[in-house]
Design an enzyme around this catalytic site. Structure first.
Site, PDB file in Angstrom:
ATOM      1  CE  LYS B  85      -3.757  -2.092   2.707  1.00  0.00           C
ATOM      2  NZ  LYS B  85      -4.814  -2.233   1.721  1.00  0.00           N
ATOM      3  N   GLY B 157     -10.822  -3.444   8.621  1.00  0.00           N
ATOM      4  CA  GLY B 157     -10.440  -3.656  10.012  1.00  0.00           C
ATOM      5  C   GLY B 157     -11.600  -3.820  10.971  1.00  0.00           C
ATOM      6  CE  LYS B 169     -27.081  -6.956  -2.366  1.00  0.00           C
ATOM      7  NZ  LYS B 169     -28.128  -7.301  -1.395  1.00  0.00           N
ATOM      8  N   GLY B 218     -13.737  -5.821   5.683  1.00  0.00           N
ATOM      9  CA  GLY B 218     -14.694  -6.429   6.598  1.00  0.00           C
ATOM     10  C   GLY B 218     -14.984  -7.889   6.329  1.00  0.00           C
ATOM     11  N   GLY B 239      -8.254  -8.776   4.855  1.00  0.00           N
ATOM     12  CA  GLY B 239      -7.271  -8.041   5.639  1.00  0.00           C
ATOM     13  C   GLY B 239      -7.090  -8.672   6.991  1.00  0.00           C
ATOM     14  CB  SER B 240      -8.157  -7.479  10.314  1.00  0.00           C
ATOM     15  OG  SER B 240      -7.910  -6.165   9.843  1.00  0.00           O
TER      16      SER B 240
END
Lengths: 203, 298
Positions: B85, B157, B169, B218, B239-240
């Protein structure tokens, strides 16, 4: 009798829709009717008259082909003489032997072609390129799209070399199996897909 | 063969790289060990960063590009592509990542933006970029700046997939609404969403974004990943969700398998068994708007 055949594109991961589109367009140009199917699970490969192993990440492809039980089916199809086209990661998957990069990830190659490959022969993404290639089976240059591309370092006597770039073999054929280090599915040039269809039709 | 004639960094090469990632899972990693776990699980690429978004959120302060030393170690450890990143607008961080040999740069809202007005001119780079977007206008502006891949922004996160769903959507709804519109109507849409008319027209014709579109932010379980694939994502970023889970190895492998079997509930049930708890997470309703990462970028 209605002539009906199925061509499968291994759809674990990677440039699947591009190959499906290219095959459909090539079939239309030839005026041949066939179904093009995306293969995610076992049980479909044995029904196909031709198989494409697309580009993607070879480490991921090899792992999932084994986990899903498709690897064995492809080996059996190859042994029966079913035409197989492998591009980029597909060229690695088809090989008998890999370099230390391949060994590092303990991925299981299918060993269908008598070739030794170098996983990222042409470097990282910043080194990726397009180039005009001379390919033995075509009468004029073909635009090769190389993305973190592999290369064939050496091959056995049964393998016909179709194209080279410096000291790397970038296209080769062994009987019913065709392997390319580049991506014909990313260009509009259908000649290689046409060639592959001819292999299927003459099979 | 004349090596002078090789063409590097073309749009075809950049978008082609993104195509090779399709149907795959890209995992956030902060150490070479985590990168190895991700590769072993079947990730198509890893995203090298200093801290996963959940920790960035917790720690606060200015979030910058990852330590080049760690990025280098990760590059040396795995055979799959390595992404990293850079802050929004921080073209020097992006140049540093390119110089290290990173395969794709994520101009990311997870880091603190470095420019309040402009994103990076991504056409100036040899390596491809991925950028976040919440709506069609944002996605097309990023593509116009040279992004080779879009990821719909979730709320990174949190382990709460609702924002990723909402924006996937949103973008698809906007694309569907372009179908059947006349040229003058499309010109009007382009003006309203502040996007180039050529890109609006191409999107209307193709009925999808002209570059690969992943889901991100998420995603915390195999079911979340499968949900985003069912909604039409070309692949997912996690990610997390992996290294904050109880058992990262099992979670990583399960999410990869879920993406390959996203349309098979029986198989998803098998995949989701016995993998340990997902990350604890935080509901996005609990996050004040000024702390929402998705608000960054425009």
């Amino acid at each position: 009798m209605v002539f009906f055949m199925k061509i499968g594109v291994i759809a674990i991961q990677g440039a699947v829709s591009e190959h499906v589109d290219a095959l459909k367009r090539a079939l239309t140009e030839k005026g041949v009717e066939a179904e093009v199917v995306a293969i995610k699970h076992k049980g479909i490969v044995p029904e196909c008259s031709g198989i494409v192993i697309p580009g993607g990440e070879s480490t991921t492809l090899c792992r999932l082909l084994a986990r899903e039980g498709i690897a064995e089916e492809i080996k059996e199809a190859a042994a029966r003489g079913i035409p197989i086209l492998g591009t980029c990661a597909g060229l690695i998957v088809l090989a008998k032997e890999g370099d230390e990069q391949v060994a590092k990830t303990s991925q299981e190659l299918l060993g269908i072609m008598d070739t030794k490959v170098n996983r990222n022969a042409f470097g990282r993404q910043r080194d990726s390129f397009e180039a005009e290639l001379e390919v033995d089976i075509l009468d004029s240059p073909f635009t090769g799209v190389f993305i973190r591309a592999p290369g064939i370092v050496s091959c056995g006597p049964g393998v016909r070399v179709l194209s080279r770039l410096e000291d790397m073999i970038i296209a080769a054929e062994q009987g019913n199996v065709l392997a390319l280090a580049f991506h014909p599915e990313l260009t509009d040039d259908l000649r290689i897909h046409q060639y592959f269809l001819d292999k299927i039709l003459n099979c | 063969m004349d090596f002078e004639k090789l063409r590097h960094g073309t749009e075809l090469i950049k978008r082609g790289f993104a195509s090779m990632q399709k149907g795959g899972v890209i995992m956030d990693v902060t150490t070479p060990e985590q990168a190895r776990i991700a590769e072993e699980a079947g990730a198509v690429a890893v995203m090298a960063l200093q801290a996963v978004p959940a920790d960035i959120r917790k720690e606060g302060g200015v979030a910058r590009m990852a330590d080049p030393e760690i990025v280098q170690q990760i590059i040396d450890t795995v055979t799959i592509p390595v992404m990293a990143k850079a802050r929004i607008g921080h073209f020097v961080e992006a140049e540093i990542m390119e110089a290290l040999g990173v395969d794709m740069v994520d101009e990311s809202e997870v880091l603190t933006p470095a420019d309040p007005f402009y994103h990076i001119d991504k056409t100036q780079f040899t390596v491809p970029f991925v950028c976040g977007a919440r709506n069609l206008g944002e996605a097309l502006r990023r593509i116009n700046e040279g992004a080779a891949m879009i990821r719909t922004k979730g709320e990174a996160g949190t382990g709460d997939v609702s924002q990723a769903v909402k924006h996937m959507k949103q973008i698809q709804g906007e694309i569907r609404a372009l179908a059947g519109k006349t040229k003058e109507e499309l010109i009007m849409v382009a003006r309203e969403i502040e996007a180039p008319i050529e890109l609006v027209m191409e999107t209307a014709k193709m009925q999808r974004l002209i570059v690969v579109n992943f889901a991100a932010g998420g995603i915390a379980t195999p079911a979340d990943a499968a949900l985003m694939m069912r909604l039409g994502a070309d692949g997912v970023f996690v990610g997390s969700g992996i290294f904050k889970a109880e058992n990262p190895e099992k979670m990583a492998k399960a999410i990869v398998e879920a993406v390959n079997n996203y349309d098979n509930p029986a198989k998803l049930a098998e995949i989701s068994k016995g993998i340990g708890a997902g990350m604890k997470g935080i509901s996005t309703d609990m996050i004040p708007i000024e702390e929402a990462l998705q608000e960054r970028g425009w």
